[in-house]
Design an enzyme around this catalytic site. Sequence first.
Site, PDB file in Angstrom:
ATOM      1  N   SER A 126       0.810  -1.222   0.000  1.00 28.51           N
ATOM      2  CA  SER A 126       0.000   0.000   0.000  1.00 28.51           C
ATOM      3  C   SER A 126       0.841   1.268   0.000  1.00 28.51           C
ATOM      4  O   SER A 126       0.471   2.268  -0.621  1.00 28.51           O
ATOM      5  CB  SER A 126      -0.945   0.000   1.214  1.00 28.51           C
ATOM      6  OG  SER A 126      -1.848  -1.067   1.140  1.00 28.51           O
ATOM      7  N   HIS A 177       0.019   4.666   4.416  1.00 25.98           N
ATOM      8  CA  HIS A 177      -0.805   5.247   3.352  1.00 25.98           C
ATOM      9  C   HIS A 177      -0.514   6.736   3.185  1.00 25.98           C
ATOM     10  O   HIS A 177      -0.255   7.208   2.073  1.00 25.98           O
ATOM     11  CB  HIS A 177      -2.283   5.035   3.672  1.00 25.98           C
ATOM     12  CG  HIS A 177      -2.744   3.640   3.444  1.00 25.98           C
ATOM     13  ND1 HIS A 177      -4.053   3.318   3.158  1.00 25.98           N
ATOM     14  CD2 HIS A 177      -2.076   2.456   3.470  1.00 25.98           C
ATOM     15  CE1 HIS A 177      -4.174   2.004   3.014  1.00 25.98           C
ATOM     16  NE2 HIS A 177      -2.982   1.471   3.215  1.00 25.98           N
TER      17      HIS A 177
END
Length: 240
Positions: A126, A177
């Site tokens: 991610s 993230h």
Amino acid sequence: MFTRRESFKEYITFYPIVSLILLVNLLVYLATFLPVLPNQLITESMVGVNLYIVQGEWWRLITPIFLHTGFSHFLFNCFSIFLFGPALERALGKPKFLAVYLFTGILANIATLVTEPLTFSHLGASGSIFGMFGYYIALIVFRKDIISRNNSQVIGTIAALSLIMTFIQPNINIGAHLFGFLFGVAAGSLLEAKGKKIIPSYKEEFLQLRGRIRSNRKPPAKTLTIWAIIIALALIGLFR
């Protein structure tokens, strides 16, 4: 730009780095989940555990980028790379794309090390995927010769929704993230703010011509529906 119409051979020819990343993800997944292999030992040596990193196991800042918790996590992350990686590799070139993918992921893991407790563990691509989203945002701002207005709206919407979902879904490495995205924006801003207009290579000219020809053909509704489902699944996979 984000609709893949290439054959398998064309895909690996025109996007070799994305293809290599997908292959590494597949090999690592098979190595860690096939019962005939010492998967537990491999997994334990690759997961990003902050305590072990502090104790000197620095490779754990890199290996989590290619490690997944299960088939759905592996499948959906690879969908994201498959869909959003090619256009960025084409725009940046192979060496720069690889550097952006790896370094945003590594820096996101370093940020996780700094912001999370020593007991925290993490894995997944991610950070690198959000790094790609961040770089796309920089391209939208500084390189309008690369991304059309429609594609800018698509990637901008996807990036915004992904960031919002980061705070809604449970068990998310929020730091990876956010910092992956910010490092992607920063890298794109530094590298592209004074960028010159692209001079396409022969392969890129071929792709552009092929894209124009195929874009004149209206894809059937069934094809559009399938791609909408695939993109939705790719986004869902970022938060599993």
